[in-house]
Enzyme design. Sequence first.
Site, PDB file in Angstrom:
ATOM      1  NE  ARG A 155      -4.236  -1.594   0.544  1.00  6.77           N
ATOM      2  CZ  ARG A 155      -5.281  -1.649   1.361  1.00  6.77           C
ATOM      3  NH1 ARG A 155      -5.467  -0.722   2.255  1.00  6.77           N
ATOM      4  NH2 ARG A 155      -6.144  -2.627   1.251  1.00  6.77           N
ATOM      5  NE  ARG A 160      -7.116   5.171   3.056  1.00  2.60           N
ATOM      6  CZ  ARG A 160      -7.979   4.349   3.619  1.00  2.60           C
ATOM      7  NH1 ARG A 160      -9.170   4.760   3.960  1.00  2.60           N
ATOM      8  NH2 ARG A 160      -7.641   3.095   3.871  1.00  2.60           N
ATOM      9  NE  ARG A 210     -10.289   7.319  -3.067  1.00  2.00           N
ATOM     10  CZ  ARG A 210     -11.524   7.615  -3.411  1.00  2.00           C
ATOM     11  NH1 ARG A 210     -11.774   8.568  -4.279  1.00  2.00           N
ATOM     12  NH2 ARG A 210     -12.538   6.922  -2.910  1.00  2.00           N
ATOM     13  CG  ASP A 232      -9.380  -2.877  -3.844  1.00  2.00           C
ATOM     14  OD1 ASP A 232      -8.794  -2.254  -2.953  1.00  2.00           O
ATOM     15  OD2 ASP A 232     -10.143  -3.846  -3.594  1.00  2.00           O
ATOM     16  CE1 TYR A 282     -13.573  -7.080   2.039  1.00  2.00           C
ATOM     17  CE2 TYR A 282     -11.779  -8.443   1.258  1.00  2.00           C
ATOM     18  CZ  TYR A 282     -12.232  -7.407   2.031  1.00  2.00           C
ATOM     19  OH  TYR A 282     -11.360  -6.697   2.803  1.00  2.00           O
TER      20      TYR A 282
HETATM   21  O1  CP3 Z   1      -0.134   0.518  -3.094  1.00  2.00           O
HETATM   22  C1  CP3 Z   1      -0.628  -0.624  -3.165  1.00  2.00           C
HETATM   23  O2  CP3 Z   1      -0.339  -1.550  -2.375  1.00  2.00           O
HETATM   24  C2  CP3 Z   1      -1.511  -0.954  -4.373  1.00  2.00           C
HETATM   25  C3  CP3 Z   1      -2.899  -0.790  -4.265  1.00  2.00           C
HETATM   26  C4  CP3 Z   1      -3.797  -1.706  -3.446  1.00  2.00           C
HETATM   27  C5  CP3 Z   1      -5.020  -1.239  -2.904  1.00  2.00           C
HETATM   28  N1  CP3 Z   1      -5.687  -2.311  -2.379  1.00  2.00           N
HETATM   29  C6  CP3 Z   1      -5.474   0.154  -2.964  1.00  2.00           C
HETATM   30  C7  CP3 Z   1      -6.515   0.605  -2.021  1.00  2.00           C
HETATM   31  C8  CP3 Z   1      -3.711  -3.079  -3.166  1.00  2.00           C
HETATM   32  C9  CP3 Z   1      -2.577  -4.069  -3.459  1.00  2.00           C
HETATM   33  C10 CP3 Z   1      -4.920  -3.442  -2.498  1.00  2.00           C
HETATM   34  C11 CP3 Z   1      -5.230  -4.822  -2.079  1.00  2.00           C
HETATM   35  C12 CP3 Z   1      -6.394  -5.077  -1.226  1.00  2.00           C
HETATM   36  N2  CP3 Z   1      -7.641  -4.491  -1.280  1.00  2.00           N
HETATM   37  C13 CP3 Z   1      -6.448  -6.096  -0.241  1.00  2.00           C
HETATM   38  C14 CP3 Z   1      -5.325  -7.048   0.070  1.00  2.00           C
HETATM   39  C15 CP3 Z   1      -4.276  -6.448   0.906  1.00  2.00           C
HETATM   40  C16 CP3 Z   1      -4.659  -6.200   2.321  1.00  2.00           C
HETATM   41  O3  CP3 Z   1      -4.559  -5.008   2.726  1.00  2.00           O
HETATM   42  O4  CP3 Z   1      -4.994  -7.131   3.025  1.00  2.00           O
HETATM   43  C17 CP3 Z   1      -7.744  -6.062   0.345  1.00  2.00           C
HETATM   44  C18 CP3 Z   1      -8.230  -6.953   1.459  1.00  2.00           C
HETATM   45  C19 CP3 Z   1      -8.488  -5.051  -0.336  1.00  2.00           C
HETATM   46  C20 CP3 Z   1      -9.920  -4.662  -0.138  1.00  2.00           C
HETATM   47  C21 CP3 Z   1      -9.962  -3.272   0.317  1.00  2.00           C
HETATM   48  N3  CP3 Z   1      -9.867  -2.187  -0.524  1.00  2.00           N
HETATM   49  C22 CP3 Z   1      -9.985  -2.790   1.648  1.00  2.00           C
HETATM   50  C23 CP3 Z   1     -10.088  -3.646   2.888  1.00  2.00           C
HETATM   51  C24 CP3 Z   1      -9.891  -1.389   1.574  1.00  2.00           C
HETATM   52  C25 CP3 Z   1      -9.758  -0.435   2.725  1.00  2.00           C
HETATM   53  C26 CP3 Z   1     -10.976   0.240   3.124  1.00  2.00           C
HETATM   54  C27 CP3 Z   1     -10.627   1.408   4.002  1.00  2.00           C
HETATM   55  O5  CP3 Z   1     -11.249   2.452   3.762  1.00  2.00           O
HETATM   56  O6  CP3 Z   1      -9.720   1.301   4.841  1.00  2.00           O
HETATM   57  C28 CP3 Z   1      -9.829  -1.033   0.219  1.00  2.00           C
HETATM   58  C29 CP3 Z   1      -9.729   0.340  -0.336  1.00  2.00           C
HETATM   59  C30 CP3 Z   1      -8.400   0.709  -0.844  1.00  2.00           C
HETATM   60  N4  CP3 Z   1      -7.671  -0.051  -1.706  1.00  2.00           N
HETATM   61  C31 CP3 Z   1      -7.713   1.915  -0.584  1.00  2.00           C
HETATM   62  C32 CP3 Z   1      -6.515   1.867  -1.317  1.00  2.00           C
HETATM   63  C33 CP3 Z   1      -5.457   2.934  -1.423  1.00  2.00           C
HETATM   64  C34 CP3 Z   1      -8.197   3.062   0.293  1.00  2.00           C
HETATM   65  C35 CP3 Z   1      -9.432   3.706  -0.284  1.00  2.00           C
HETATM   66  C36 CP3 Z   1      -9.257   5.154  -0.684  1.00  2.00           C
HETATM   67  O7  CP3 Z   1      -8.147   5.608  -0.983  1.00  2.00           O
HETATM   68  O8  CP3 Z   1     -10.281   5.819  -0.736  1.00  2.00           O
END
Ligand code: CP3
Length: 328
Positions: free
Chosen positions: A10, A14, A23, A60, A136
């Site tokens: 990640r 954020r 964003r 994602d 999910y």
């Molecule tokens: O920089 C990176 O690593 C690449 C981008 C990336 C994202 N999600 C961007 C993201 C990657 C590799 C993921 C994988 C992902 N997404 C996983 C597996 C890794 C892990 O953390 O266990 C999972 C379970 C998800 C599903 C998901 N998407 C979740 C649980 C969330 C978080 C929700 C929250 O608000 O905390 C997301 C959203 C997400 N994916 C964000 C980002 C940068 C944040 C949302 C935003 O910026 O508005």
Amino acid sequence: MDPPPVWIMRQAGRYLPEYRELRTRSKNFLEFCYSPALATEAVMQPLRRYPLDAAILFSDILVVPDALGRKVWFVEGEGPRLSPLIEEETWRFDDVTRGIQRLAPVYEAVERIRAAIPDDIALIGFCGGPWTVATYMLQGEGGEKDRARRAIYERPEEVDDLLSVLVEMSAQHLAAQVSAGADCVQIFESWAEGLTPHQFQRVVLEPTRKLVNRLRELGVSVPIIGFPRGSGAQLGAYAHKTGVTALGIDTQTPAEFAIQVAPERMPLQGNLDPQVLIVGGEALDRATRDVMHSFKSAPHIFNLGHGITPQATPENLERLIKVVKAGV
Ligand code: CP3
């Protein structure tokens, strides 16, 4: 000793003020992911700040269910939501070929990112592990995974069918990322925890083995990092039986255990506690050196044991990378 290569799960996200600003250009997170220009810019942001050795595609794991025609949306401050399969009598998905066509903007982003980053920075493509994505889809949200685990008992054949669809879709999704320029791929099996040994075999090991086989069958020869977070005592089985070529290690796993159970010379990636990036200071320096030390007898890729949190500071990440680059 040479410092290990380093990237951060990640790393685009954020904790960076410039990401939070970027964003705001898209209300909807999936729309943001499907914009090749915004996704490319998000990937570039951490690379401008830090001497990282790899970049990861900005996307994602939940684009896969979205592409299969399931409803996916993100609730601000809460996380992803999907329409839960467990509440539906018959499970229907759009066809995989159609799904891959829908993900064309992701592959366009990969092309743009590969062209934008220097040659000596590896570009990592990714997908969710079949079970993590299924979880999910089954229960419609994160949190406790009890309902998804119960579905393995309640609707076993349908869960197997769902995993088969995800194996095929994920294999084609990764193959398309590699064709577009990804140098290696990572499978995020973030929810490998809490399964019985029998369930682990059925919903994690077997589908991942099939996914890796299918990828190879599609002609993909790049390294595959498997990250079975929370797999605990099953880590060795995952490393030996799935065909992955490198192993992501979560925060709770002792390095000595990972080194002992993984095949000899398998690269191990991890596993600094993301919380210490909120704390910073000497605690951060110490924890970083501890991780490097603990993996020194294995080929090591420095990373966190889980994604960086929004509360981490950019300054602390800078400090971490300096310590890594100084070596042990
Ligand atoms: O920089 C990176 O690593 C690449 C981008 C990336 C994202 N999600 C961007 C993201 C990657 C590799 C993921 C994988 C992902 N997404 C996983 C597996 C890794 C892990 O953390 O266990 C999972 C379970 C998800 C599903 C998901 N998407 C979740 C649980 C969330 C978080 C929700 C929250 O608000 O905390 C997301 C959203 C997400 N994916 C964000 C980002 C940068 C944040 C949302 C935003 O910026 O508005």
